[in-house]
Design an enzyme around this catalytic site. Sequence first.
Site, mmCIF file in Angstrom:
data_model
loop_
_atom_site.group_PDB
_atom_site.id
_atom_site.type_symbol
_atom_site.label_atom_id
_atom_site.label_comp_id
_atom_site.label_asym_id
_atom_site.label_seq_id
_atom_site.Cartn_x
_atom_site.Cartn_y
_atom_site.Cartn_z
ATOM 1 N N SER A 1 4.855 48.297 23.132
ATOM 2 C CA SER A 1 5.750 48.211 24.278
ATOM 3 C C SER A 1 5.502 49.421 25.156
ATOM 4 C CB SER A 1 7.208 48.171 23.814
ATOM 5 O OG SER A 1 8.047 47.893 24.918
ATOM 6 N N GLU A 2 5.333 49.189 26.468
ATOM 7 C CA GLU A 2 4.881 50.265 27.342
ATOM 8 C C GLU A 2 5.939 51.334 27.569
ATOM 9 O OE1 GLU A 2 4.959 47.012 28.147
ATOM 10 O OE2 GLU A 2 5.466 46.705 30.265
ATOM 11 N N ASN A 3 7.157 51.127 27.038
ATOM 12 C CA ASN A 3 8.126 52.219 27.101
ATOM 13 C C ASN A 3 7.980 53.187 25.938
ATOM 14 O OD1 ASN A 3 9.123 49.978 25.602
ATOM 15 N ND2 ASN A 3 11.163 50.883 25.581
#
Lengths: 225, 225, 234, 234
Positions: C60-62
């Site tokens: 997840s890019e967070n």
Amino acid sequence: MKQKLYATLDQAVADIPDGAQIMFGGFGGAGFPNNLIQALARKGTRNITAISNNCGTREGELGLMFKNNQIKHVIASFPGPHANYFQERFAAKEVTLELVPQGILCERMRAAGAGLQGFYTTVGVGTEVAEGKEERFLEGQRCILEMPIHADYALIKAHKADELGNLTYRLAARNFNPIMAMAAKTTIAEVEEIVPVGTINPEHVMTPAIFVHRLVQAKGLRYAG
Amino acid sequence: MKQKLYATLDQAVADIPDGAQIMFGGFGGAGFPNNLIQALARKGTRNITAISNNCGTREGELGLMFKNNQIKHVIASFPGPHANYFQERFAAKEVTLELVPQGILCERMRAAGAGLQGFYTTVGVGTEVAEGKEERFLEGQRCILEMPIHADYALIKAHKADELGNLTYRLAARNFNPIMAMAAKTTIAEVEEIVPVGTINPEHVMTPAIFVHRLVQAKGLRYAG
Amino acid sequence: MPGDGIQERVTPAKPRLTREQIAQRTALELPDGGYVNLGWGIPNLIADYLPKEITVYFHSENGILGMGRRARPGEEDFDQVDAMKIPVTLIPGASFFHQADAHLMSRGGHLDVAVLGGFQVSEKGDLSNWKIPGAKGSGGIGGAMDIAAGAKTLIVCMEHTTKDGAPKIVKQCTYPLTALTCVDTIVTDLAVIDVKPEGLILREVARGWTAEEVQELTGAPLIAGQRIPEMSFA
Amino acid sequence: MPGDGIQERVTPAKPRLTREQIAQRTALELPDGGYVNLGWGIPNLIADYLPKEITVYFHSENGILGMGRRARPGEEDFDQVDAMKIPVTLIPGASFFHQADAHLMSRGGHLDVAVLGGFQVSEKGDLSNWKIPGAKGSGGIGGAMDIAAGAKTLIVCMEHTTKDGAPKIVKQCTYPLTALTCVDTIVTDLAVIDVKPEGLILREVARGWTAEEVQELTGAPLIAGQRIPEMSFA
């Protein structure tokens, strides 16, 4: 020795002047400096250039800043469908927006923190993002030049801090906070807990104290969206 | 599912071909993949381009590679006064050297890992380092363009790993290892201890498993210089 | 023969795959042990259809690697959310990191597969997936441009045509672009198509559809072999 | 009057400060609570002379913030070394990080003060400190160029002249450069000199030395006030 610990949220933001360029941490409801944002709303600083992944969730997070018309320009990756106060101001042309790919937003802030003067990337080539930017071939690829994003202040949220300013973050609440802490002239961290110096394992410090200039303890205040 | 864990050091380096571009972690006696270096010496790979902060301490660390004449070109920041095997080869023009400022060495490797195609820096402007490099003004400062440094392999040293390849480092033995792990096509880590998956706190992972392709357990073998 | 038995003209009523079936088919494209990012929309349904015998590490890019299923009511931790703000669980061996490192993984070629939604894909593999021309509001890019630029393999999941029946696979994108020549495979409610230097290769068609019928609903030429297999789900 | 009482010609025998005294004087330049990097040579002696009442957080470019004194025999941990490969201790509140972050601190302007050794400093504040022309071997740069480019305040500690008596403070550096216009203050065995846009300001002179005598051993003009104080150590 200069103390970093501030007694109140309002004192921590008391000198932020009109026109300041400010980074705001947080992503997806996690790691937002909501208490500092509320203090900045009370302070009433105006004409802010805000750097933030999104533009708030209704009144929550950065939404309050737009509701109060404190922000004049935003550099953001994903303003968001629930950022209604931003969207109203944007439609009314009261706020201008620079849209930036999310990873490039991180890299441009990191470049500022790292003392680099720009970098080339393939991200955005051929898209609206490339408009007005220098383009060239490097390593056999079409690239555009991206410039650092600096800030006067970063408002960030951490989990624990010692009084020197060493920070840890919980889970995915880390997100943009460590990058923004590196990129701003003055980094102000709201933290849930202040622990004695020496109790955070030096190997587990996530933001070293050198990047943190002011600390204030604040609990709660989350907008789940 | 492809296993990352190798039974022996020799198996872990068995496919490294002549002419490979290889990064070697470690700084100041800490965090050197000495066991992997010895395996690479046994393997006998030649014409290596080595990326390493220094060039070994007598026979220790990268010194063995120069003693065996396995390296033809080095990109380094500080070859070092005790790198006598390198210095002999260098004086005899059997090895070529590109000297790079230490932080720029990190950034050029990181740029490769981050999919960036180059960056501008003030570091090195007006010095030998700037020779042959593009120079321009950006943000009001004289800058030079620095290009990414890629590698086919990174040989690194970590303290603990789980079998998926999540790594932690001890104290200042972290140094270049996490950056090189990001920058190479194939990262091979020698680790002191393999722990069960799930026992490293996800918040304390220092190199996430995505950057690690091969693991091998190895103890000891330090050159205190 | 699967995929070439029905010869009548396409009608709007002819059944296509559901969004869930597109997700289910796409799940089979994910490699065991792979590092995978799933974007918004149909891609976000894929994790539910992963074959039991394989393990995939979802990114997840967070700042998460190793996301598990979504959190059940009562187990949510709002500091542990995915890129859609939804609380998730972790699988053993997960890790957290800041967003610069998260996007470094996307952009730097470390993800084995990324799956994004799409508005348009061109025959060269250009992708438009972030803004509909004339839509109200500011729009938003998020992590899609970094992911599209960097993933080793990029799959786009989308309906084959718009609600008005216009092709979404086109000669040239007319919507704002996300990235050029980035798409490797397109999975739609009608077909699986690979984007190759020689053109769009029709790899599979949905049950009950022919290559010719799919071509009619596609805005760019498809290269089809003699027998096109039916889209498989296992 | 301190610093202007002695008028005879400079002779080699006239006492100058020791390396330790240069370090001791430089220690007074460090701010309480400051983040400081000390380079090789004389700078590395400074930590021993820090006034008791102040705390300084020493940065090491291999990835430590908050280094304490050197480890005593028996307490060495060779995974906890400074940039000179010497085992060190930590002070409470220390942290470890990788080298990219360590140099980001240097280059990005986060260090309050850096102290480097020097071969030559020009009147514009250019520094040469990494290679002696004609020296054998490859030479080595290390972290000095990043540090010189980025520290808020850069102090150079060095002897005022070479062993042959040649000035090390010069109009233009003739040795290979480390960085241009980077030096803020020079502390030598004869003087404290600030590099300002208007020129080299002679701030203090060593006990027993006059401004004129220091000027004679300096290769660039010094701007000296009426009374130059003696170099202070407390």
